[in-house]
Design a protein around this motif. Sequence first.
Motif, PDB file in Angstrom:
ATOM      1  N   SER A  69      40.628  52.982 106.487  1.00 18.88           N
ATOM      2  CA  SER A  69      38.961  53.292 106.554  1.00 18.88           C
ATOM      3  C   SER A  69      38.820  54.636 106.420  1.00 18.88           C
ATOM      4  CB  SER A  69      38.860  52.894 108.371  1.00 18.88           C
ATOM      5  OG  SER A  69      39.527  53.769 108.830  1.00 18.88           O
ATOM      6  N   PRO A  73      35.196  53.999 102.709  1.00 24.49           N
ATOM      7  CA  PRO A  73      33.821  53.920 103.303  1.00 24.49           C
ATOM      8  C   PRO A  73      32.940  52.794 102.990  1.00 24.49           C
ATOM      9  CG  PRO A  73      34.140  56.158 102.337  1.00 24.49           C
ATOM     10  CD  PRO A  73      35.222  54.998 101.561  1.00 24.49           C
ATOM     11  N   LYS A  74      32.243  52.240 103.993  1.00 24.01           N
ATOM     12  CA  LYS A  74      31.674  50.972 103.656  1.00 24.01           C
ATOM     13  C   LYS A  74      30.540  51.073 102.654  1.00 24.01           C
ATOM     14  CE  LYS A  74      31.840  49.666 108.729  1.00 24.01           C
ATOM     15  NZ  LYS A  74      33.007  49.105 108.546  1.00 24.01           N
ATOM     16  N   GLU A  75      30.027  52.069 102.018  1.00 25.10           N
ATOM     17  CA  GLU A  75      29.287  52.065 101.139  1.00 25.10           C
ATOM     18  C   GLU A  75      29.721  51.897  99.668  1.00 25.10           C
ATOM     19  OE1 GLU A  75      29.802  56.569 102.126  1.00 25.10           O
ATOM     20  OE2 GLU A  75      29.732  54.726 103.226  1.00 25.10           O
ATOM     21  N   TYR A  76      30.970  51.854  99.387  1.00 26.55           N
ATOM     22  CA  TYR A  76      31.742  51.713  98.246  1.00 26.55           C
ATOM     23  C   TYR A  76      32.341  50.382  98.421  1.00 26.55           C
ATOM     24  CZ  TYR A  76      31.200  56.687  97.647  1.00 26.55           C
ATOM     25  OH  TYR A  76      30.743  57.985  97.349  1.00 26.55           O
TER      26      TYR A  76
END
Length: 206
Positions: A69, A73-76
């Motif tokens: 995690s 990151p969630k944006e990638y």
Amino acid sequence: MPNQTLQELRICFVGDSFVNGTGDPECLGWTGRVCADANKKGFDITYYNLGIRRNTSTDIANRWLQEVSLRLPKEYDGRVVFSFGLNDTSVENGKTRVELAKSVENVYVILSKAQQLYPVLMIGPAPFAEQEDHQRRQKTSNLSQKFALVCKELNVPYLDVFPILESSKIWIDEAKSHDGAHPRAGGYAKFAEIVKNWQAWRNWFQ
């Protein structure tokens, strides 16, 4: 100007010394080779090697989420490849390090969580070179088959490399001449070739 058409992928490889590429004088292992190949095909790969020597499925269950995690990151567009199991079958102080039922439980828990967060692939345990240890060979083969059943239940693509690498002369010969477990560059190149030809891996780069 930079090429804006490249698809950016971040991939974490989580596992043991075979993921780490231990023994490869080129310091690539199979993971570095498959990512280099993907880069040549026009992808922008950020590659994280999270292989730790002697790690069992229990060790990986305890560490993978935090380590992954932080890097995805969630944006990638983040992906995860797991590969482990051989260390579970080793014997220390007269006991198998991780019993079969616990290994199966670990892989179920790991993959159940991981697939909720990322696209996930699973590669089974690689063989060791000391073929005369028939009991451990059978335990590792059984473990790979159990992992395959878990992956089928969870709909996670699974690659059983054990029988392929066991019959690979370069994998076995290099490991025997090195430390009995880890091959050199040629063995890892063979492992990488198997992964590159795996449809589930190729689907990530369509």
